[in-house]
Enzyme design. Sequence first.
Site, PDB file in Angstrom:
ATOM      1  N   CYS A 285      14.741  -5.626  -4.195  1.00 46.75           N
ATOM      2  CA  CYS A 285      15.631  -4.839  -5.057  1.00 46.75           C
ATOM      3  C   CYS A 285      14.852  -3.820  -5.872  1.00 46.75           C
ATOM      4  O   CYS A 285      14.761  -3.932  -7.102  1.00 46.75           O
ATOM      5  CB  CYS A 285      16.429  -5.778  -5.947  1.00 46.75           C
ATOM      6  SG  CYS A 285      17.431  -6.879  -4.956  1.00 46.75           S
TER       7      CYS A 285
ATOM      8  N   ARG B 140       0.808  -1.235   0.000  1.00 48.16           N
ATOM      9  CA  ARG B 140       0.000   0.000   0.000  1.00 48.16           C
ATOM     10  C   ARG B 140       0.844   1.289   0.000  1.00 48.16           C
ATOM     11  O   ARG B 140       0.537   2.209  -0.742  1.00 48.16           O
ATOM     12  CB  ARG B 140      -0.985   0.004   1.175  1.00 48.16           C
ATOM     13  CG  ARG B 140      -1.916  -1.218   1.197  1.00 48.16           C
ATOM     14  CD  ARG B 140      -3.081  -1.064   2.158  1.00 48.16           C
ATOM     15  NE  ARG B 140      -4.002  -0.053   1.694  1.00 48.16           N
ATOM     16  CZ  ARG B 140      -4.105   1.138   2.197  1.00 48.16           C
ATOM     17  NH1 ARG B 140      -3.367   1.487   3.232  1.00 48.16           N
ATOM     18  NH2 ARG B 140      -4.953   1.999   1.696  1.00 48.16           N
TER      19      ARG B 140
ATOM     20  N   TYR C 107      -6.186  -5.304   2.757  1.00 47.27           N
ATOM     21  CA  TYR C 107      -5.330  -5.101   1.585  1.00 47.27           C
ATOM     22  C   TYR C 107      -3.844  -5.243   1.941  1.00 47.27           C
ATOM     23  O   TYR C 107      -3.001  -4.560   1.394  1.00 47.27           O
ATOM     24  CB  TYR C 107      -5.640  -3.752   0.915  1.00 47.27           C
ATOM     25  CG  TYR C 107      -7.116  -3.610   0.607  1.00 47.27           C
ATOM     26  CD1 TYR C 107      -7.698  -4.416  -0.360  1.00 47.27           C
ATOM     27  CD2 TYR C 107      -7.928  -2.727   1.317  1.00 47.27           C
ATOM     28  CE1 TYR C 107      -9.060  -4.331  -0.630  1.00 47.27           C
ATOM     29  CE2 TYR C 107      -9.283  -2.635   1.048  1.00 47.27           C
ATOM     30  CZ  TYR C 107      -9.846  -3.440   0.077  1.00 47.27           C
ATOM     31  OH  TYR C 107     -11.194  -3.367  -0.172  1.00 47.27           O
TER      32      TYR C 107
HETATM   33  N1  LLP Z   1     -17.332  -3.354  -3.157  1.00 48.99           N
HETATM   34  C1  LLP Z   1     -16.686  -3.190  -4.324  1.00 48.99           C
HETATM   35  C2  LLP Z   1     -17.423  -3.320  -5.577  1.00 48.99           C
HETATM   36  C3  LLP Z   1     -15.322  -2.854  -4.322  1.00 48.99           C
HETATM   37  O1  LLP Z   1     -14.698  -2.674  -5.474  1.00 48.99           O
HETATM   38  C4  LLP Z   1     -14.632  -2.732  -3.085  1.00 48.99           C
HETATM   39  C5  LLP Z   1     -13.214  -2.407  -3.055  1.00 48.99           C
HETATM   40  C6  LLP Z   1     -15.353  -2.945  -1.893  1.00 48.99           C
HETATM   41  C7  LLP Z   1     -16.698  -3.261  -1.973  1.00 48.99           C
HETATM   42  C8  LLP Z   1     -14.724  -2.862  -0.546  1.00 48.99           C
HETATM   43  O2  LLP Z   1     -14.262  -1.574  -0.279  1.00 48.99           O
HETATM   44  P1  LLP Z   1     -13.759  -1.217   1.200  1.00 48.99           P
HETATM   45  O3  LLP Z   1     -14.932  -1.256   2.135  1.00 48.99           O
HETATM   46  O4  LLP Z   1     -12.721  -2.203   1.577  1.00 48.99           O
HETATM   47  O5  LLP Z   1     -13.182   0.136   1.092  1.00 48.99           O
HETATM   48  N2  LLP Z   1      -6.277  -2.038  -2.511  1.00 48.99           N
HETATM   49  C9  LLP Z   1      -6.830  -0.739  -2.169  1.00 48.99           C
HETATM   50  C10 LLP Z   1      -8.324  -0.774  -2.049  1.00 48.99           C
HETATM   51  C11 LLP Z   1      -9.012  -1.277  -3.305  1.00 48.99           C
HETATM   52  C12 LLP Z   1     -10.493  -1.347  -3.124  1.00 48.99           C
HETATM   53  C13 LLP Z   1     -11.114  -2.092  -4.229  1.00 48.99           C
HETATM   54  N3  LLP Z   1     -12.525  -2.263  -4.099  1.00 48.99           N
HETATM   55  C14 LLP Z   1      -6.178  -0.249  -0.867  1.00 48.99           C
HETATM   56  O6  LLP Z   1      -5.311  -0.938  -0.343  1.00 48.99           O
HETATM   57  O7  LLP Z   1      -6.492   0.840  -0.398  1.00 48.99           O
END
Ligand code: LLP
Length: 435
Positions: free
Chosen positions: A360, A315, A389
């Site tokens: 690296c 992240r 994540y």
């Molecule tokens: N629903 C859908 C359709 C989504 O695309 C996502 C997240 C969620 C629910 C859940 O979102 P949350 O409640 O976790 O914010 N890797 C990134 C975050 C990518 C989120 C992708 N979609 C990070 O580390 O911040």
Amino acid sequence: MDHFEYRDGQLWCEGVNLDDLLDSVGTPAYVYSRRTFEDHYDRLAQAFAELDPLICYSIKSCGNVNICKLLANRGAGMDVVSGGELYRAQQAGVPMAKAVYAGVGKTDQEIRQAIDAKIGWFNIESEAEFENIAAIAKRMDAKANAALRVNPDVDPKTHAKTTTGKKETKFGVDIERAHRFFEAYGKDPHLKLNAIHLHIGSPVYSPQPYVEAIRKALDMIAKLRDKGYEINTLDIGGGFGADYESGQTPPFADYAKQIVPLLKPFKEQGGGVILEPGRSVAANAGVLLTRVQYIKTGGSKKFVIIDSGMHHLIRPTLYDSFHFIWPTRVAPMHQPPQGQRSEKIDLPGLETCDVVGPICESGDYLAKGRALPPVTRGQALAVFSAGAYGMVMASHYNAYPKPPEVLIEGKKATVIRRRETYEDLVEPELHPQPV
Ligand code: LLP
């Protein structure tokens, strides 16, 4: 609120002293708090109770089957985006009627898998996808429900790489196109288009973008109903924030205070509401524990080199995100006051350093220019708010086996994913097969 706290200079998770834990499991390791997962889930459910929503935990945030199981036992459904996540949900015993399946690139095989499983809803991202799923359902002589993912064109004011609800993203269709979508497909006998799905971005640190998006969706639903389309479910997606820094995120109740009154009339007319939280449940339920390998200076910079990095938590590299990092054991003067986690922690004797990994790549860092108590080789550090994540985005880059995952429940610690070995790394390569 979570259950990681310093007592007399020592970091504990619930009833477990994390340095004692590391004596048995070693570093690097992900450590999760069951109580935190459950508290977050319960607080969310409570805040939105008037809507009696189906809470579909977003598996992509932290997908360990054992974590999914404990949330499923709380009544959670699941939000999945691939055949693999669907399989995880099934392994966790989640009733498939409580699962939603999103994602822009579902393959025929994944679609058949989801139809066989009797998934609750397909969240539909495009016309081509609808036609394909409807055709597959027809061939299988099956029926499925579909929610059209609508892109309400609101700005969630978050990182460009996690903004999804604006017009120019690959996700969903805009409102004008949604009307045409219903005209074309609203009466399909095999794929019943009877729900609307929104997901505007992640993390979204204020209720306002939700209010805007939901208003637009409700207005659209009213117009579609006038035209005779039955819409019985509104899925408002995920995206609620998490406290990477203390006090950064409004409590669930603040989001609910604005969202619940908007959706109450929809609910009272028999509509169902779905939420898809990931980060807000998982982020602060996990830490990544790592050990200092070396201290090095380069020019005026001090580098703290650790046995973890971008391969375990990407992240900071990918989104410039902040994770509070602090030694698991500190002198009393360096215990964060009131458990405060913040970039600008005001304590005497801190040193500014970059916390970097062994990979690296110069992008391999977990923090830059960060004030830390003086640390020495061998000392354990906790990287906070790593439950969401974190492990799910870990890779084998530079051939590092993935760390174990440990679940703390009161005084009990359980390895819920073993540490990978070198054999795990090469095993799929050991039996070359002619094609
Ligand atoms: N629903 C859908 C359709 C989504 O695309 C996502 C997240 C969620 C629910 C859940 O979102 P949350 O409640 O976790 O914010 N890797 C990134 C975050 C990518 C989120 C992708 N979609 C990070 O580390 O911040």
